[in-house]
Structures are given as C-alpha cells and as structure tokens.
Scaffold this active site. Structure first.
Site, mmCIF file in Angstrom:
data_model
loop_
_atom_site.group_PDB
_atom_site.id
_atom_site.type_symbol
_atom_site.label_atom_id
_atom_site.label_comp_id
_atom_site.label_asym_id
_atom_site.label_seq_id
_atom_site.Cartn_x
_atom_site.Cartn_y
_atom_site.Cartn_z
ATOM 1 N N TYR A 68 28.318 -12.777 -17.867
ATOM 2 C CA TYR A 68 29.725 -12.689 -18.864
ATOM 3 C C TYR A 68 29.777 -11.764 -19.408
ATOM 4 O O TYR A 68 30.795 -10.727 -19.281
ATOM 5 C CB TYR A 68 29.657 -13.897 -19.607
ATOM 6 C CG TYR A 68 31.318 -14.078 -20.128
ATOM 7 C CD1 TYR A 68 32.290 -14.772 -19.436
ATOM 8 C CD2 TYR A 68 31.232 -13.872 -21.264
ATOM 9 C CE1 TYR A 68 33.502 -14.742 -19.947
ATOM 10 C CE2 TYR A 68 32.467 -13.938 -21.969
ATOM 11 C CZ TYR A 68 33.615 -14.465 -21.103
ATOM 12 O OH TYR A 68 34.780 -14.750 -21.898
ATOM 13 N N VAL A 76 43.030 -13.292 -8.270
ATOM 14 C CA VAL A 76 43.062 -11.884 -8.765
ATOM 15 C C VAL A 76 41.924 -11.058 -8.225
ATOM 16 O O VAL A 76 41.736 -9.809 -8.468
ATOM 17 C CB VAL A 76 42.933 -12.003 -10.376
ATOM 18 C CG1 VAL A 76 44.414 -12.451 -11.107
ATOM 19 C CG2 VAL A 76 41.775 -12.425 -10.885
ATOM 20 N N ASP A 123 48.119 -17.721 -11.300
ATOM 21 C CA ASP A 123 46.938 -18.287 -11.193
ATOM 22 C C ASP A 123 46.290 -18.897 -9.989
ATOM 23 O O ASP A 123 46.963 -19.249 -9.043
ATOM 24 C CB ASP A 123 46.819 -19.705 -12.134
ATOM 25 C CG ASP A 123 45.724 -20.018 -12.758
ATOM 26 O OD1 ASP A 123 45.366 -19.778 -14.304
ATOM 27 O OD2 ASP A 123 44.525 -20.823 -12.408
ATOM 28 N N LYS A 138 32.274 -8.355 -19.347
ATOM 29 C CA LYS A 138 33.369 -8.022 -20.498
ATOM 30 C C LYS A 138 33.171 -6.718 -21.354
ATOM 31 O O LYS A 138 33.945 -6.092 -21.554
ATOM 32 C CB LYS A 138 33.205 -9.012 -21.543
ATOM 33 C CG LYS A 138 33.630 -10.390 -21.038
ATOM 34 C CD LYS A 138 35.085 -10.547 -20.576
ATOM 35 C CE LYS A 138 35.482 -11.733 -20.198
ATOM 36 N NZ LYS A 138 37.080 -11.631 -19.523
ATOM 37 N N ASN A 195 44.420 -11.357 -17.665
ATOM 38 C CA ASN A 195 43.718 -12.336 -18.438
ATOM 39 C C ASN A 195 42.611 -13.287 -17.925
ATOM 40 O O ASN A 195 41.868 -13.759 -18.354
ATOM 41 C CB ASN A 195 44.867 -13.138 -19.384
ATOM 42 C CG ASN A 195 44.180 -14.469 -19.786
ATOM 43 O OD1 ASN A 195 43.609 -14.421 -21.063
ATOM 44 N ND2 ASN A 195 44.119 -15.432 -19.320
#
Ligand code: NAI
Length: 279
Positions: A154, A64, A37, A158, A90
């Site tokens: 977003y 990430v 994280d 996705k 994730n």
C-alpha cells in the site's frame, strides 16, 4: 475553483468511505455528480440516496484498473452532462503482506487500482479538461502512507500517487492551465478500506491462502481495523478537500498528528540515517 454550482464532478470509489463523503459534499455544493465504482449494489444504493435529495446523479460501474472502463466513464459523463470540472481519482484498496510473500496477484491488484487507476483517470480526463478551457480541479487520493516510511505494498502505491500528482501539478503550472491539482494525504478515515478484498476480481484471487499471520501481524491488523473504525468522518475529510480546492492548495493533510512521521522520514533521508521504524 471557487464556484461549484451546476458544475460536474466525477468521483471514483464513490460508493463507500471517502469517495461517498466527497460525492455527498459535491451534491451539497449543487454539482451534478458522476459516481464511479466497481461495487454495483453499493453504487446503485448511493445513486438512489443522492437522487432522493434532488441531485442530478449518473452512476457508472467502473473498474479503474481498466483503461477502457475509465474511457467509457468519461464518455458517459460527457454524453450526460457535457463536461467534467472536478475529478476525484479516489478508488483504492489495501492488499498483500511482505514484499516477497505477497503474490503477483496481490501486486497486480493493488498497483492496478491504486496507481493505474489514477493514471487512467489522468490520461483520460486531463485532455478533456484542457480542451474545455474552464476552471477545473483534480484531486488524487494518496494517503499519509505516501509520505511516510512503511511496511506495505500500500505504501509503495501511495508514494507513487504522490509523485505522479506532483508531476501533474508541475505540468499544469508550466502550461499556465486552468486545471489545478491536489493530492489528498489522509490519516485514518472511517471507511471499508480494511475489507477491500470484497471487491477483488476473480482473476486476481490468490490460488492458495497466505500463511497464517504471526501474533504481531494479527495485532497490527486489529489495530488498523480499529483505527479506521475510529477514524475521521468522510464528511470531515471532504471539508478539508473543498477548502484546499478553493485555496488551490496542492498538499491536503487531514491529520496534523502525522506531520512528525513525515518530518522523520525527510530528516532520515537528508541526514542519510537508516529509515526509522514505522509506528
Ligand atoms: P472504501 O473501501 O470505503 O472505499 C473505496 C471504494 O473504492 C469502494 O467503494 C470500492 O468499491 C471502490 N473500489 C475498489 N476497487 C475499485 C476499482 N477497481 N474500481 C473502482 N472502484 C473500486 O475505502 P476508503 O478508505 O474510502 O478509500 C478511498 C481512498 O482513500 C483509497 O484510495 C484509500 O487508499 C484512501 N485512503 C483511505 C484512508 C482511510 O483511513 N480510510 C487513509 C488514507 C487514504
């Protein structure tokens, strides 16, 4: 994968929300857990709490969106536990406003975390998993927003994660690999996603504030905050995920009430109708 005990799980975005729920579930399954994280205090707190239950936990501060960070995460995982069996790509954020009013920094940040984060995870860990030649599984967190029509940056990221995951699935099936893949498409889950700005890097901050929200936009933000607050527990979402991994099921849905929105989009496309209004 059906056996999890003593296997190794890597979870990005593990310090909060869905990622934390997945980490707890991996621990309950008797796995060795690698927490990744960007938010270090929350990461260390999560590590401490899991360790207090007797679980073997490695915490690696990872952005990430940076390939080098994800490569370092893989190296530390291998140095510590010798393998990776379960990977959860994730980590994710929500950002921006309309397509043209969102700044380049908004676009770079959200694509960096939500899409590049998954790409880096796959480029780094898939070769490791294939070399191991053991049962492995990868779950990419998209969203129901990856299958429905929408209004946000977003949604764009996705949808890309869904397509990327489908391609991963096809490639692995084609190779008859022992590595399996799934895409997680949840509806609202209780988390800190509506407060994503807390982890926005300094170099991607906006120089000037966005214009004030219209009353309609403000109402939508409030609605989303409340819906996430009232959302499914991350533990329950993790139940759906583990059931799908055991069944080697690709699409993981947690909220059947959104199936109609997915169907609506598909039918609009097939019938060449203009897109239905979201919500
Ligand atoms: P959250 O904000 O509670 O957790 C996200 C975690 O990702 C945080 O711990 C954050 O520090 C971490 N993170 C942010 N940027 C990062 C980076 N650059 N590198 C590494 N870690 C980073 O939010 P939530 O909801 O648990 O989000 C997890 C995933 O679930 C995201 O991909 C999100 O888009 C997705 N999702 C969430 C839904 C919800 O209703 N909560 C619905 C559908 C999908």
């Amino acid at each position: 994968m059906k056996e999890f005990k003593d296997k190794v799980a890597v979870i990005t975005g593990a310090a909060s929300g869905i990622g934390r729920g997945l980490a707890e579930r991996c621990a309950q399954e008797g796995m060795k857990v690698v927490l990744a994280d960007i938010e270090e205090p929350a990461l260390l707190q999560t590590q401490k709490e899991l360790q207090s239950t007797g679980v073997e936990v490695l915490a690696v501060r990872t952005d990430v969106s940076k390939a080098s960070d994800v490569e370092a995460l893989a190296q530390k995982t291998l140095d510590t536990f010798g393998a990776t069996h379960l990977l959860f790509n994730n980590a994710g954020v929500s950002a921006g406003s309309s397509i043209w009013e969102s700044t380049l920094a908004d676009w770079e940040w959200i694509i960096g975390v939500n899409l590049w984060g998954v790409i880096h995870g796959l480029r780094t860990f898939v070769p490791i998993m294939l070399d191991q030649d053991t049962e492995c599984h990868i779950v990419n967190t998209a969203s129901i927003a990856g299958l429905t029509t929408g209004l946000s940056l977003y949604h764009v990221t996705k949808h890309a994660v869904v397509v990327l995951s489908e391609q991963l699935y096809h490639s692995l099936v084609h190779m008859n690999a022992k590595v399996k893949a799934s895409v997680l498409c949840p509806g609202f889950v209780k988390s800190q996603i509506m407060y994503s700005e807390r982890n926005r890097p300094v170099e991607l901050q906006n120089e000037t504030a966005h214009r004030p929200l219209t009353p309609e936009e403000e109402a939508m933000v409030q609605y989303m905050r409340q819906a996430v607050q009232d959302g499914m527990s991350p533990q329950q979402a993790a139940d759906y995920v583990f059931q799908a991994i055991r069944e080697e099921r690709f699409y993981i849905f947690t909220h059947p009430e959104y199936n109609a929105a997915v169907q609506q989009r598909m039918e609009d496309i097939l019938q060449q109708r203009n897109p239905s209004t979201p919500f």
